[in-house]
Motif scaffolding. Structure first.
Motif, PDB file in Angstrom:
ATOM      1  N   VAL A 255       6.555   8.431  -0.196  1.00 16.78           N
ATOM      2  CA  VAL A 255       7.964   8.078  -0.297  1.00 16.78           C
ATOM      3  C   VAL A 255       8.508   8.587  -1.628  1.00 16.78           C
ATOM      4  O   VAL A 255       7.932   8.312  -2.686  1.00 16.78           O
ATOM      5  N   ALA A 256       9.614   9.320  -1.584  1.00 14.39           N
ATOM      6  CA  ALA A 256      10.254   9.809  -2.805  1.00 14.39           C
ATOM      7  C   ALA A 256      10.777   8.639  -3.629  1.00 14.39           C
ATOM      8  O   ALA A 256      11.175   7.599  -3.090  1.00 14.39           O
ATOM      9  N   ASP A 257      10.799   8.804  -4.947  1.00 16.58           N
ATOM     10  CA  ASP A 257      11.220   7.713  -5.832  1.00 16.58           C
ATOM     11  C   ASP A 257      12.627   7.224  -5.510  1.00 16.58           C
ATOM     12  O   ASP A 257      12.884   6.008  -5.482  1.00 16.58           O
ATOM     13  N   ALA A 258      13.556   8.140  -5.274  1.00 18.01           N
ATOM     14  CA  ALA A 258      14.934   7.733  -4.977  1.00 18.01           C
ATOM     15  C   ALA A 258      14.998   6.899  -3.707  1.00 18.01           C
ATOM     16  O   ALA A 258      15.788   5.948  -3.610  1.00 18.01           O
ATOM     17  N   GLY A 277      10.125  -1.803  -7.526  1.00 22.61           N
ATOM     18  CA  GLY A 277      10.126  -0.511  -6.852  1.00 22.61           C
ATOM     19  C   GLY A 277       9.021  -0.334  -5.838  1.00 22.61           C
ATOM     20  O   GLY A 277       9.212   0.323  -4.801  1.00 22.61           O
ATOM     21  N   SER A 278       7.834  -0.903  -6.098  1.00 21.52           N
ATOM     22  CA  SER A 278       6.746  -0.751  -5.130  1.00 21.52           C
ATOM     23  C   SER A 278       7.070  -1.461  -3.820  1.00 21.52           C
ATOM     24  O   SER A 278       6.638  -1.024  -2.743  1.00 21.52           O
ATOM     25  N   THR A 279       7.857  -2.545  -3.903  1.00 21.63           N
ATOM     26  CA  THR A 279       8.310  -3.201  -2.678  1.00 21.63           C
ATOM     27  C   THR A 279       9.243  -2.278  -1.895  1.00 21.63           C
ATOM     28  O   THR A 279       9.188  -2.228  -0.663  1.00 21.63           O
ATOM     29  N   GLY A 280      10.102  -1.547  -2.607  1.00 17.83           N
ATOM     30  CA  GLY A 280      10.948  -0.558  -1.950  1.00 17.83           C
ATOM     31  C   GLY A 280      10.132   0.521  -1.268  1.00 17.83           C
ATOM     32  O   GLY A 280      10.464   0.953  -0.148  1.00 17.83           O
ATOM     33  N   LEU A 283       8.879  -0.949   1.942  1.00 17.40           N
ATOM     34  CA  LEU A 283       9.912  -1.058   2.974  1.00 17.40           C
ATOM     35  C   LEU A 283      10.221   0.303   3.582  1.00 17.40           C
ATOM     36  O   LEU A 283      10.380   0.425   4.808  1.00 17.40           O
ATOM     37  N   ALA A 284      10.322   1.338   2.765  1.00 18.51           N
ATOM     38  CA  ALA A 284      10.613   2.676   3.289  1.00 18.51           C
ATOM     39  C   ALA A 284       9.547   3.108   4.295  1.00 18.51           C
ATOM     40  O   ALA A 284       9.861   3.683   5.346  1.00 18.51           O
ATOM     41  N   LEU A 289       7.619   3.718  10.160  1.00 23.94           N
ATOM     42  CA  LEU A 289       6.724   3.289  11.234  1.00 23.94           C
ATOM     43  C   LEU A 289       7.509   2.640  12.370  1.00 23.94           C
ATOM     44  O   LEU A 289       7.213   2.858  13.555  1.00 23.94           O
ATOM     45  N   ALA A 290       8.523   1.837  12.015  1.00 24.40           N
ATOM     46  CA  ALA A 290       9.342   1.181  13.037  1.00 24.40           C
ATOM     47  C   ALA A 290      10.107   2.204  13.872  1.00 24.40           C
ATOM     48  O   ALA A 290      10.252   2.045  15.090  1.00 24.40           O
ATOM     49  N   ALA A 291      10.603   3.253  13.224  1.00 23.46           N
ATOM     50  CA  ALA A 291      11.325   4.292  13.952  1.00 23.46           C
ATOM     51  C   ALA A 291      10.397   4.985  14.960  1.00 23.46           C
ATOM     52  O   ALA A 291      10.798   5.285  16.092  1.00 23.46           O
ATOM     53  N   ARG A 292       9.164   5.220  14.553  1.00 28.97           N
ATOM     54  CA  ARG A 292       8.200   5.829  15.475  1.00 28.97           C
ATOM     55  C   ARG A 292       7.930   4.901  16.666  1.00 28.97           C
ATOM     56  O   ARG A 292       7.865   5.346  17.813  1.00 28.97           O
ATOM     57  N   MET A 293       7.757   3.607  16.375  1.00 28.77           N
ATOM     58  CA  MET A 293       7.519   2.639  17.449  1.00 28.77           C
ATOM     59  C   MET A 293       8.704   2.589  18.409  1.00 28.77           C
ATOM     60  O   MET A 293       8.539   2.622  19.628  1.00 28.77           O
TER      61      MET A 293
END
Length: 346
Positions: A255-258, A277-280, A283-284, A289-293
């Motif tokens: 995941v990119a920092d932005a 930020g690690s929580t972000g 979530l990303a 994964l949700a989009a793939r599902m």
């Protein structure tokens, strides 16, 4: 030693388990999201569990004596938790930290009575911690011992806690559990426990783009190093740490920092409080994964961790001036996340 172990066991009994927050997003019908709020621990992060385990490991192995100085290398959250326990046990504590660590984290260690040994070159924190050890300090060694200090078969580890809290939910066996990798201890504990229980749940490690673990896992090389730096503290290591277990991880998402920062901002809008930020990053990865599902017509649940309090990053990830100085503008990513996550049928 017995009194110190007793104090740690009493603290564990007093610390109620952290909440598992439930959320649904319009864009992902039939998919439940769960957020394990590890920031609710007394020391404010996921690392509270690890710090307790590291102290117990040092005590039970005879490495930590009465009144002995304690040291560890950390980018912040582990150091804060270790300082919290050092105060509980009446021990002096030194955190070896990169000088670029968020000021709020440095202040938190000092407020708990710990000392901060700030190192200009982040890659030198290991050697500096070893120097303190040579001077007589007990080195807790989160990077070397995290995956073995925690009992992955139970004893209220984070994986056992998550699955227990999900037992009466619509999807008690989650499709995915997502976590970052700093020491590698959390991913090792979760991955081992899923296999121990014989579950179909898969483990995804969310990683800042270009960090060492992603490259190492993909190539199965323990000598891999980071391809680029990250501003996301606590994860995105420059090297593959000893605690990383390749075999228990099913996927790594970079995941990119932005994108990580934008996701942390979005989470504040959704949950009403700030996380780091690690929580972000987590979530990303969950949203991908949700989009793939969704695209495969699958339903189920995804679990991730709320790693630490966002107030620690008020002067960095949530400060527009600091972000501008680092050439990061999360606003376009935030707008895209709002459009794709919060809108039905996105």
């Amino acid at each position: 030693m017995r009194s110190a172990i007793g104090a740690l066991r009493r603290e564990a009994a007093r610390s109620a388990d952290t909440h598992l927050l439930h959320q649904r997003f319009p864009a992902f019908p039939g998919i439940d999201f769960y957020f394990k709020d590890e920031a609710a621990h007394p020391s404010g992060s996921l690392k509270h569990r690890l710090a307790r385990s590291l102290y117990l490991y040092a005590l039970c192995n005879g490495r930590l004596g009465e009144g002995q100085r304690v040291v560890d290398a950390s980018s912040g959250s582990t150091a804060i938790s270790e300082a919290w326990f050092a105060r509980l046990l009446g021990l002096p504590f030194v955190a070896v930290m990169p000088a670029c660590t968020a000021p709020g984290k440095i202040a938190a260690v000092r407020a708990l009575g710990g000392a901060c040994d700030l190192v200009d070159d982040p890659s030198q924190v290991y050697a500096r911690a070893a120097w303190h050890e040579a001077q007589g300090a007990c080195h807790l060694d989160q990077f070397g011992l995290a995956e073995r200090a925690t009992d992955w078969r139970g004893n209220n580890n984070i994986a056992e806690s998550i699955l227990g809290q999900l037992a009466r939910e619509p999807h008690p066996c989650p499709s995915w559990i997502v976590c970052g990798a700093g020491t590698g201890g959390t991913s090792a504990t979760i991955g081992r426990f899923l296999r121990y229980r014989g579950l179909d749940t898969r483990l995804c490690v969310a990683e800042p783009a270009g960090a060492a673990f992603a490259g190492g896992w993909q190539a199965h090389r323990r000598d891999a190093v980071a391809r680029q730096c990250t501003v996301i503290e606590g994860i995105g290591r420059p090297r593959v740490e000893p605690g990383f277990l390749f075999e228990v991880v099913d996927e790594v998402i970079e995941v990119a920092d932005a994108q990580s920062i934008a996701a942390a901002w979005l989470l504040e809008e959704v949950l009403g409080r700030r996380y780091g930020g690690s929580t972000g990053t987590n979530l990303a990865a969950c949203l991908l994964l949700a989009a793939r599902m969704r695209d495969r017509g699958e339903t189920g649940s995804i679990v991730t961790l709320l790693c630490d309090r966002g107030e620690r990053y008020a002067e960095t990830l949530f400060d527009p001036r600091w972000l501008a100085q680092h050439g990061i503008d999360p606003r376009p990513n935030l707008a895209a996340l709002r459009a794709t996550v919060l809108q039905p049928g996105a």
